[in-house]
Design an enzyme around this catalytic site. Structure first.
Site, PDB file in Angstrom:
ATOM      1  N   CYS A  80      36.389  34.949  39.308  1.00  0.00           N
ATOM      2  CA  CYS A  80      35.095  34.905  39.958  1.00  0.00           C
ATOM      3  C   CYS A  80      34.020  34.967  38.879  1.00  0.00           C
ATOM      4  CB  CYS A  80      34.954  35.977  41.025  1.00  0.00           C
ATOM      5  SG  CYS A  80      34.295  37.491  40.453  1.00  0.00           S
ATOM      6  N   LYS A 101      28.255  42.334  56.051  1.00  0.00           N
ATOM      7  CA  LYS A 101      28.989  41.120  55.654  1.00  0.00           C
ATOM      8  C   LYS A 101      30.473  41.432  55.447  1.00  0.00           C
ATOM      9  CE  LYS A 101      29.152  40.079  51.235  1.00  0.00           C
ATOM     10  NZ  LYS A 101      30.220  39.755  50.300  1.00  0.00           N
ATOM     11  N   ASN A 102      30.780  42.456  54.662  1.00  0.00           N
ATOM     12  CA  ASN A 102      32.179  42.672  54.287  1.00  0.00           C
ATOM     13  C   ASN A 102      33.041  43.180  55.446  1.00  0.00           C
ATOM     14  OD1 ASN A 102      31.715  41.650  51.796  1.00  0.00           O
ATOM     15  ND2 ASN A 102      31.592  43.628  50.741  1.00  0.00           N
ATOM     16  N   ARG A 145      24.522  34.227  50.242  1.00  0.00           N
ATOM     17  CA  ARG A 145      25.905  34.501  50.652  1.00  0.00           C
ATOM     18  C   ARG A 145      26.009  35.823  51.391  1.00  0.00           C
ATOM     19  NH1 ARG A 145      30.440  33.650  46.216  1.00  0.00           N
ATOM     20  NH2 ARG A 145      31.535  34.495  48.007  1.00  0.00           N
ATOM     21  N   ASP A 181      29.049  47.383  44.361  1.00  0.00           N
ATOM     22  CA  ASP A 181      28.127  46.363  44.901  1.00  0.00           C
ATOM     23  C   ASP A 181      26.664  46.786  44.815  1.00  0.00           C
ATOM     24  OD1 ASP A 181      30.339  44.839  45.404  1.00  0.00           O
ATOM     25  OD2 ASP A 181      30.451  45.338  47.536  1.00  0.00           O
ATOM     26  N   ARG A 207      39.843  38.585  39.269  1.00  0.00           N
ATOM     27  CA  ARG A 207      39.990  39.482  40.442  1.00  0.00           C
ATOM     28  C   ARG A 207      41.341  39.163  41.063  1.00  0.00           C
ATOM     29  NH1 ARG A 207      34.680  38.955  44.005  1.00  0.00           N
ATOM     30  NH2 ARG A 207      35.717  40.503  45.311  1.00  0.00           N
TER      31      ARG A 207
HETATM   32  N1  EPU Z   1      42.675  44.658  42.338  1.00  0.00           N
HETATM   33  C1  EPU Z   1      43.868  44.414  41.699  1.00  0.00           C
HETATM   34  N2  EPU Z   1      44.830  43.755  42.394  1.00  0.00           N
HETATM   35  C2  EPU Z   1      44.667  43.345  43.665  1.00  0.00           C
HETATM   36  C3  EPU Z   1      43.448  43.600  44.317  1.00  0.00           C
HETATM   37  C4  EPU Z   1      42.456  44.258  43.607  1.00  0.00           C
HETATM   38  O1  EPU Z   1      44.051  44.753  40.546  1.00  0.00           O
HETATM   39  O2  EPU Z   1      45.595  42.760  44.242  1.00  0.00           O
HETATM   40  C5  EPU Z   1      41.612  45.370  41.600  1.00  0.00           C
HETATM   41  C6  EPU Z   1      40.378  44.503  41.398  1.00  0.00           C
HETATM   42  O3  EPU Z   1      40.498  43.694  40.251  1.00  0.00           O
HETATM   43  C7  EPU Z   1      39.287  45.529  41.280  1.00  0.00           C
HETATM   44  C8  EPU Z   1      39.751  46.625  42.234  1.00  0.00           C
HETATM   45  O4  EPU Z   1      41.138  46.408  42.435  1.00  0.00           O
HETATM   46  O5  EPU Z   1      39.237  46.026  39.974  1.00  0.00           O
HETATM   47  C9  EPU Z   1      39.058  46.652  43.571  1.00  0.00           C
HETATM   48  O6  EPU Z   1      39.122  45.363  44.173  1.00  0.00           O
HETATM   49  P1  EPU Z   1      39.191  45.193  45.746  1.00  0.00           P
HETATM   50  O7  EPU Z   1      40.475  44.517  46.090  1.00  0.00           O
HETATM   51  O8  EPU Z   1      38.886  46.496  46.386  1.00  0.00           O
HETATM   52  O9  EPU Z   1      38.004  44.176  46.011  1.00  0.00           O
HETATM   53  P2  EPU Z   1      37.951  43.025  47.093  1.00  0.00           P
HETATM   54  O10 EPU Z   1      38.658  43.406  48.308  1.00  0.00           O
HETATM   55  O11 EPU Z   1      38.287  41.726  46.435  1.00  0.00           O
HETATM   56  C10 EPU Z   1      35.797  43.948  48.239  1.00  0.00           C
HETATM   57  C11 EPU Z   1      34.425  43.437  48.550  1.00  0.00           C
HETATM   58  C12 EPU Z   1      33.633  43.315  47.257  1.00  0.00           C
HETATM   59  C13 EPU Z   1      33.571  44.687  46.597  1.00  0.00           C
HETATM   60  C14 EPU Z   1      34.984  45.244  46.381  1.00  0.00           C
HETATM   61  C15 EPU Z   1      34.992  46.654  45.852  1.00  0.00           C
HETATM   62  C16 EPU Z   1      34.800  42.070  50.488  1.00  0.00           C
HETATM   63  C17 EPU Z   1      34.840  40.710  51.095  1.00  0.00           C
HETATM   64  N3  EPU Z   1      34.548  42.126  49.188  1.00  0.00           N
HETATM   65  O12 EPU Z   1      36.386  43.002  47.364  1.00  0.00           O
HETATM   66  O13 EPU Z   1      32.332  42.919  47.648  1.00  0.00           O
HETATM   67  O14 EPU Z   1      32.929  44.588  45.359  1.00  0.00           O
HETATM   68  O15 EPU Z   1      35.696  45.243  47.629  1.00  0.00           O
HETATM   69  O16 EPU Z   1      34.321  47.500  46.703  1.00  0.00           O
HETATM   70  O17 EPU Z   1      34.967  43.067  51.177  1.00  0.00           O
HETATM   71  C18 EPU Z   1      30.221  41.924  47.355  1.00  0.00           C
HETATM   72  O18 EPU Z   1      29.996  42.125  48.569  1.00  0.00           O
HETATM   73  O19 EPU Z   1      29.323  41.580  46.542  1.00  0.00           O
HETATM   74  C19 EPU Z   1      31.576  42.105  46.844  1.00  0.00           C
HETATM   75  C20 EPU Z   1      31.990  41.562  45.715  1.00  0.00           C
END
Ligand code: EPU
Length: 422
Positions: free
Chosen positions: A116, A22-23, A398, A306, A121
């Site tokens: 969320c 998915k991701n 999802r 995850d 986030r």
């Molecule tokens: N963060 C910040 N600022 C930002 C972006 C992130 O502080 O601008 C922090 C977040 O709050 C968090 C950490 O950085 O503490 C990591 O967040 P990340 O940006 O890596 O997460 P994401 O890209 O929003 C993706 C996956 C998530 C998964 C996370 C961590 C996708 C679509 N989503 O989210 O997947 O938990 O990486 O591996 O790729 C899931 O599939 O259930 C899911 C939530």
């Protein structure tokens, strides 16, 4: 609204194929906005988040043809650069359209994702990086409005190794003028696949799979095809289904290297694991008890956040206490009160939980609050004796492709029923 009825207590047995990630699909699909033409993504999972991204792309004028697991994406005639609230509120990954739209069209208006289910986030790193590349960004009426006649290369160090910021900035940098260096970049396999895909489109990226990406901007990108990765989180979840039910199952079409941290913890918990090519077998049939085993989530190749909820469910049945710490998301424990309703003994302290193993979990009616929380409740229901009902399973849909069908093929008694309960 659908719910699952699970009659648990049966050890799972058999083989099952794992779907596409998915991701990874959610990052590759918006990357097609960088070119004009027909792109193909093979092994696309049929999950609701992919359907949401598909609708968002359609809303921008992209034509898609989604038959079986092959997704054709035609970006020849993009008519809008606006990602409306109605899409973004359903799925935060919608923000991935920001970088590609801005880089190709010089303008993007994307609804700002809110909190969320398990807390804030932020996307500050996405916006700071784009600003460094010369974008003018304002927030208006809940929308990010970004403008740049031509993005320019920049040195960007991510304070946190964010998957989403890495993806958005890498995509934006492909069409920028000059060289962009992203340090502390995410090295999750989904980001490595995205770099591979962008390279197939003609992007010049070095360092893919490492924490420093160097992207030399090009004038134009071209349509490309790619085969998606196997979903490492679906794979890990089903391995735990085998472990928690004391079964013997084989997952197929997976990349065992992507599962290394989960496999090593499963082995510590007592599971016998054997790997052959793209298959992983887990055998818990002769194991007397589950060893308690602490985990601490971290960025790849560490234990994935995850998989934290599913591991917590597993540890509920261990012989002793374990500590599960989430260092990526400090408040991702909405599954805990529901597991407690099933007889689990868990205490929450800030970003960790102490799980004291119990002999048995009891069936109950429980409620899903988010995708991985709902997976943990299904796992608990498979292990509990009696009749567990998991409500609000739109969350699980999802990100897991008809998970009940996979579990039924392994001998689970789980049924999807339409319910008026919320
Ligand atoms: N963060 C910040 N600022 C930002 C972006 C992130 O502080 O601008 C922090 C977040 O709050 C968090 C950490 O950085 O503490 C990591 O967040 P990340 O940006 O890596 O997460 P994401 O890209 O929003 C993706 C996956 C998530 C998964 C996370 C961590 C996708 C679509 N989503 O989210 O997947 O938990 O990486 O591996 O790729 C899931 O599939 O259930 C899911 C939530």
């Amino acid at each position: 609204m659908d719910k699952f009825i699970i009659n648990g207590g049966l050890p799972l047995k058999g083989h099952v194929k794992i779907s596409g990630a998915k991701n990874a699909a959610l990052a590759i699909m918006p990357a097609t906005l960088l070119n004009a033409g027909q792109n193909i993504l093979y092994n696309t999972p049929q999950v609701n988040d992919v359907y949401t991204m598909n609708k968002l792309l359609n809303n921008l004028g992209v034509e898609t043809d989604y038959s079986g697991f092959t997704l054709k994406i035609n970006t020849s005639d993009i008519t809008s650069q606006v990602a409306p609230y109605e899409h973004v509120k359903k799925m935060r990954a919608s923000v991935y359209v920001l970088g590609p739209l801005l880089s190709r069209f010089g303008y993007a208006k994307v609804s700002l994702p809110g909190g969320c289910a398990w807390g804030p986030r932020p996307i500050n790193l996405h916006l700071e990086g784009l600003r460094k590349m010369g974008a003018e960004i304002e927030l208006d009426d809940g929308y990010i409005i970004a403008r740049a006649s031509k993005l320019k290369g920049a040195k960007i160090n991510l304070d946190v190794s964010s998957v989403g910021a890495t993806g958005n900035l890498m995509m934006a940098a492909t069409l920028a003028k000059g060289t962009t260096i992203i340090s502390n970049a995410a090295i999750e396999p989904e980001m490595t696949l995205l770099a591979d895909y962008l390279t197939r489109m003609g992007a010049r990226i070095s360092g893919a799979g490492t924490a420093v990406l160097e992207i030399q901007g090009v004038d134009e990108l071209y349509p490309a095809d790619i085969t998606n990765l196997p979903d490492r989180i679906e794979a890990g979840t089903i391995l735990i289904a085998g472990a928690i039910t004391r079964g013997c199952i084989t997952i197929e079409d997976v990349d065992p290297a992507h599962l290394a941290s989960v496999i090593s913890r499963l082995e510590e918990s007592g599971a016998k694991i054997s790997i052959k090519g793209y298959s992983v077998n887990i055998d818990m049939t002769d194991i007397q008890y589950i060893n308690p085993c602490d985990i601490h989530t971290s960025i790849y190749p560490g234990f994935p956040t995850d998989m934290q909820a599913q591991w917590t469910a597993y540890m509920c049945l261990a012989e002793g206490s374990s500590v599960v710490t989430d260092s990526i998301y400090v408040d991702r424990f909405k599954h805990v009160p529901e597991l407690i309703r099933m007889g689990a003994n868990i205490q929450i302290h800030e970003n960790s939980v102490t799980v004291k193993g119990v002999k048995k979990l009891k069936s109950a009616k429980v409620m899903s609050t988010d995708l991985r929380a709902s997976a943990s409740l299904v796992l608990a229901g498979l292990a509990a004796e009696g009749h567990t009902e998991v409500l609000r399973i739109y969350h699980i849909d999802r990100g897991y492709q008809r998970i009940e069908e996979k579990l039924i093929s392994l001998g689970a008694r789980i049924e999807r029923v339409t319910s008026t309960e919320y």
